[in-house]
Design a protein around this motif. Sequence first.
Motif, PDB file in Angstrom:
ATOM      1  N   VAL A 216       5.255 -13.060  17.881  1.00 49.12           N
ATOM      2  CA  VAL A 216       5.221 -12.243  16.785  1.00 49.12           C
ATOM      3  C   VAL A 216       4.010 -11.796  16.482  1.00 49.12           C
ATOM      4  O   VAL A 216       3.576 -10.687  16.117  1.00 49.12           O
ATOM      5  N   ILE A 217       3.293 -12.667  16.286  1.00 54.12           N
ATOM      6  CA  ILE A 217       1.868 -12.502  15.875  1.00 54.12           C
ATOM      7  C   ILE A 217       1.101 -11.646  16.683  1.00 54.12           C
ATOM      8  O   ILE A 217       0.739 -10.367  16.431  1.00 54.12           O
ATOM      9  N   ALA A 218       1.360 -11.741  17.965  1.00 56.29           N
ATOM     10  CA  ALA A 218       0.764 -10.869  19.112  1.00 56.29           C
ATOM     11  C   ALA A 218       1.231  -9.593  19.054  1.00 56.29           C
ATOM     12  O   ALA A 218       0.523  -8.755  19.104  1.00 56.29           O
ATOM     13  N   ALA A 219       2.470  -9.597  18.665  1.00 56.57           N
ATOM     14  CA  ALA A 219       3.253  -8.127  18.924  1.00 56.57           C
ATOM     15  C   ALA A 219       2.660  -7.217  17.556  1.00 56.57           C
ATOM     16  O   ALA A 219       2.490  -6.157  17.769  1.00 56.57           O
ATOM     17  N   LEU A 220       2.475  -7.998  16.519  1.00 55.34           N
ATOM     18  CA  LEU A 220       2.037  -7.358  15.334  1.00 55.34           C
ATOM     19  C   LEU A 220       0.530  -7.064  15.580  1.00 55.34           C
ATOM     20  O   LEU A 220       0.310  -5.725  14.988  1.00 55.34           O
ATOM     21  N   MET A 221      -0.345  -7.856  15.951  1.00 52.87           N
ATOM     22  CA  MET A 221      -1.532  -7.412  16.159  1.00 52.87           C
ATOM     23  C   MET A 221      -1.747  -6.519  17.353  1.00 52.87           C
ATOM     24  O   MET A 221      -2.683  -5.608  16.846  1.00 52.87           O
ATOM     25  N   VAL A 222      -1.118  -6.259  18.017  1.00 49.79           N
ATOM     26  CA  VAL A 222      -1.425  -4.935  18.898  1.00 49.79           C
ATOM     27  C   VAL A 222      -1.070  -3.628  18.209  1.00 49.79           C
ATOM     28  O   VAL A 222      -1.688  -2.717  18.302  1.00 49.79           O
ATOM     29  N   GLN A 223      -0.053  -3.649  17.281  1.00 44.46           N
ATOM     30  CA  GLN A 223       0.243  -2.486  16.567  1.00 44.46           C
ATOM     31  C   GLN A 223      -0.871  -2.264  15.576  1.00 44.46           C
ATOM     32  O   GLN A 223      -1.148  -1.010  15.542  1.00 44.46           O
ATOM     33  N   ILE A 224      -1.166  -3.345  14.777  1.00 44.55           N
ATOM     34  CA  ILE A 224      -2.331  -3.276  13.728  1.00 44.55           C
ATOM     35  C   ILE A 224      -3.554  -2.573  14.397  1.00 44.55           C
ATOM     36  O   ILE A 224      -4.114  -1.541  13.971  1.00 44.55           O
ATOM     37  N   SER A 225      -4.048  -3.057  15.587  1.00 42.30           N
ATOM     38  CA  SER A 225      -5.222  -2.821  16.331  1.00 42.30           C
ATOM     39  C   SER A 225      -5.001  -1.345  16.834  1.00 42.30           C
ATOM     40  O   SER A 225      -5.767  -0.600  16.982  1.00 42.30           O
ATOM     41  N   GLN A 226      -3.816  -0.924  17.202  1.00 44.84           N
ATOM     42  CA  GLN A 226      -3.650   0.410  17.682  1.00 44.84           C
ATOM     43  C   GLN A 226      -3.977   1.726  16.415  1.00 44.84           C
ATOM     44  O   GLN A 226      -4.842   2.399  16.530  1.00 44.84           O
ATOM     45  N   GLN A 227      -3.428   1.033  15.413  1.00 44.71           N
ATOM     46  CA  GLN A 227      -3.594   2.197  14.149  1.00 44.71           C
ATOM     47  C   GLN A 227      -4.892   1.912  13.403  1.00 44.71           C
ATOM     48  O   GLN A 227      -5.446   3.022  13.205  1.00 44.71           O
ATOM     49  N   PHE A 228      -5.660   0.785  13.262  1.00 42.66           N
ATOM     50  CA  PHE A 228      -6.777   0.560  12.619  1.00 42.66           C
ATOM     51  C   PHE A 228      -8.034   0.609  13.570  1.00 42.66           C
ATOM     52  O   PHE A 228      -8.918   0.187  13.315  1.00 42.66           O
ATOM     53  N   SER A 229      -7.714   1.208  14.639  1.00 40.98           N
ATOM     54  CA  SER A 229      -8.922   1.138  15.731  1.00 40.98           C
ATOM     55  C   SER A 229      -9.628   2.288  15.111  1.00 40.98           C
ATOM     56  O   SER A 229     -10.889   2.341  15.888  1.00 40.98           O
ATOM     57  N   GLY A 230      -9.471   3.269  14.421  1.00 42.18           N
ATOM     58  CA  GLY A 230     -10.236   4.507  14.196  1.00 42.18           C
ATOM     59  C   GLY A 230      -9.830   5.721  14.866  1.00 42.18           C
ATOM     60  O   GLY A 230     -10.556   6.680  14.924  1.00 42.18           O
ATOM     61  N   ILE A 231      -8.831   5.698  15.692  1.00 47.81           N
ATOM     62  CA  ILE A 231      -8.511   6.704  16.755  1.00 47.81           C
ATOM     63  C   ILE A 231      -8.128   7.835  15.648  1.00 47.81           C
ATOM     64  O   ILE A 231      -8.557   9.027  15.939  1.00 47.81           O
ATOM     65  N   ASN A 232      -7.360   7.857  14.420  1.00 49.26           N
ATOM     66  CA  ASN A 232      -6.991   8.777  13.651  1.00 49.26           C
ATOM     67  C   ASN A 232      -8.273   9.262  12.684  1.00 49.26           C
ATOM     68  O   ASN A 232      -8.352  10.428  12.775  1.00 49.26           O
ATOM     69  N   ALA A 233      -9.032   8.517  12.611  1.00 48.53           N
ATOM     70  CA  ALA A 233     -10.250   8.951  12.085  1.00 48.53           C
ATOM     71  C   ALA A 233     -11.220   9.891  12.991  1.00 48.53           C
ATOM     72  O   ALA A 233     -11.743  10.989  12.558  1.00 48.53           O
ATOM     73  N   ILE A 234     -11.215   9.602  14.371  1.00 48.27           N
ATOM     74  CA  ILE A 234     -11.832  10.308  15.217  1.00 48.27           C
ATOM     75  C   ILE A 234     -11.252  11.675  15.226  1.00 48.27           C
ATOM     76  O   ILE A 234     -11.864  12.768  15.115  1.00 48.27           O
ATOM     77  N   PHE A 235      -9.847  11.776  15.385  1.00 50.00           N
ATOM     78  CA  PHE A 235      -9.328  13.036  15.470  1.00 50.00           C
ATOM     79  C   PHE A 235      -9.529  13.975  14.222  1.00 50.00           C
ATOM     80  O   PHE A 235      -9.682  15.089  14.113  1.00 50.00           O
ATOM     81  N   TYR A 236      -9.609  13.259  12.734  1.00 54.60           N
ATOM     82  CA  TYR A 236      -9.529  13.690  11.726  1.00 54.60           C
ATOM     83  C   TYR A 236     -11.371  14.276  11.611  1.00 54.60           C
ATOM     84  O   TYR A 236     -11.303  15.402  11.031  1.00 54.60           O
ATOM     85  N   TYR A 237     -12.062  13.612  12.017  1.00 52.39           N
ATOM     86  CA  TYR A 237     -13.530  13.654  12.024  1.00 52.39           C
ATOM     87  C   TYR A 237     -14.162  14.832  13.041  1.00 52.39           C
ATOM     88  O   TYR A 237     -15.001  15.649  12.850  1.00 52.39           O
ATOM     89  N   SER A 238     -13.275  14.847  14.216  1.00 47.98           N
ATOM     90  CA  SER A 238     -13.866  15.560  15.153  1.00 47.98           C
ATOM     91  C   SER A 238     -14.208  17.119  15.054  1.00 47.98           C
ATOM     92  O   SER A 238     -15.560  17.277  15.407  1.00 47.98           O
ATOM     93  N   THR A 239     -13.508  17.833  14.358  1.00 48.30           N
ATOM     94  CA  THR A 239     -13.867  19.062  14.101  1.00 48.30           C
ATOM     95  C   THR A 239     -15.238  19.457  13.263  1.00 48.30           C
ATOM     96  O   THR A 239     -16.185  19.901  13.747  1.00 48.30           O
ATOM     97  N   ASN A 240     -15.261  18.333  12.363  1.00 50.70           N
ATOM     98  CA  ASN A 240     -16.641  18.338  11.565  1.00 50.70           C
ATOM     99  C   ASN A 240     -17.752  17.892  12.175  1.00 50.70           C
ATOM    100  O   ASN A 240     -18.663  18.575  12.223  1.00 50.70           O
ATOM    101  N   ILE A 241     -17.660  17.001  13.162  1.00 51.23           N
ATOM    102  CA  ILE A 241     -18.506  16.545  13.912  1.00 51.23           C
ATOM    103  C   ILE A 241     -18.972  17.693  14.909  1.00 51.23           C
ATOM    104  O   ILE A 241     -20.365  18.060  15.222  1.00 51.23           O
TER     105      ILE A 241
END
Length: 437
Positions: A216-241
Motif C-alpha cells: 500500500v505504501i509503495a502504491a501511494l508513493m508512486v501516485q504522490i511522486s507522479q503528481q508532486f514531481s512538478g510536471i504540472n508546474a512545467i506545463f503551467y510555466y512553459s509558455t511563460n518560459i
Amino acid sequence: PHPVLTMYWSLSVSVFAVGGMISSFTVGWIGDRLGRVKAMLVVNVLSIAGNLLMGLAKFGPSPILIIAGRAITGLYCGLSSGLVPLYVSEVSPTALRGALGTLHQLAIVTGILISQVLGLDFLLGNDEMWPLLLALSGAAALLQFFLLLLCPESPRYLYIKLGKVEEAKKSLKRLRGNCDPMKEIAEMEKEKQEAASEKKVSIRQLFTSSKYRQAVIAALMVQISQQFSGINAIFYYSTNIFERAGVDQPVYATIGVGVVNTVFTVISVFLVEKAGRRSLFLSGLMGMLASAVAMTVGLALLSQFAWMSYVSMVAIFLFVIFFEVGPGPIPWFIVAELFSQGPRPAAIAIAGFCNWTCNFIIGMCFQYIADLCGPYVFVIFAALLLAFFLFAYFKVPETKGKSFEEISAVFRRKKHSAIKGAKAMTELEDLRGSEEA
C-alpha cells in the motif's frame, strides 16, 4: 485579474479533481458489481452529460454550467482512470502487461496534445467556438461506448469473481486468438484459491492489515511522486518560459512540449517490457531531478545571461521526456500489479483517490507557491524528487514479467526480513545487556 474571475477559474480547474477524488473510491465497487466492461459503458453516460453541460455553457449562466460540467466530467475521469487500468491489467498477457498499461498514459497525453492544438486561436480557441472545444471529449465517450460493445469481459473477473469457467475460456480465446487457454486458467485458479482464502479486502483492511502495508505504501508513493514531481508546474510555466526566451509564438513551443510528451510515451510503451518498471521509474526521477536543477539555474541567472533562457528551454523538454519514461505511465498500472485479485479493487480505489487528491492540492496551491518563490519554485520539486527517488530505490520492487502471485511473495519476503532484522536487533541488545551486567 478580477478576484471573482480567479475564484471561478480555480474552481473550474479544481472541481474536476474533486469529482475524480470522490468517484475514484467507487471504482472497486462498480467494477465488481457490473463487471469491468459494463462499468466502463455505464460511466460514459457521465462523460456525455458533463460535456453537454459545457457545450451549452453559452446559453445559460456560463460559469455555473462550466463548473457543473467539469465536476461531472471529473466524476467520470475518476472512475475511468481506475476501471481502465484494472481492465487492461486483467486482460493483458503477463509479457505485455506493462506495454499495454502504458497505452493508458499514451491515450491521456494524446488527448492533451489534440486539445492543445484545437485550442489554438484560429481553430476552436476563440470567442465563438470555445463551447465546442469543451464539449468535444463527449464525442470520444460516444466512440468508446460503441467500441466497448466489441470488447470481451475480463476473463479474470469472470473466473475468479463469478466462477464462470466456460465464459472465461471463451473470453480468453477472443483475447488471445487460438492459443490454449489452460495455462492462464491454471494461473487464475491459483489466484482464485488465494482470493477465496483472503476474501474481498476492504479499504480499511488494506491499511490495518500488516500483510498489505508495504504494498500500500509503495502504491501511494508512486501516485504522490507522479503528481508532486512538478510536471504540472512545467506545463503551467512553459509558455511563460518560452516567452522570456524570446520565442515569437510561445504557444507553438508549448505544443512542441506536448508532441515530445506523446512521442516519449510511445517510446516508453516499448521500453517498459525491456528495461522493467523499477529501473525506468528510478531513471525517470533522477533525470527529472537534474532537469529541475538546470531549470532553476536557468531561471535564476536569466537576467544576467540571455542564453540561460535556452538552458531553461532544454530543461523543460528533458523534464517532460524523463517524466514520460517512468513516473508518468508506471503509477497507473503498477498498482494493479502490486496486488492480487482480493485486494486489487480496493487498492486501485485508494491509489486513484491519492492521485486525484494530490492533483487537487497542486491545482489549488501551485499558483500561490509560484508567486512566492518565483524561479526557485523548482527547488521544492527537486527536493521532492530526491525523496521519491530514495523511497522508490528502497521500497518499490520490480514487477516486470512476474505473475501476481510472485509479486505478492516479494512483499512477504520484505516484511519477514524486516521482522527478522528487528528480532535480531533486540536479541543483540539483550546479549549486550547481559554482558554489561
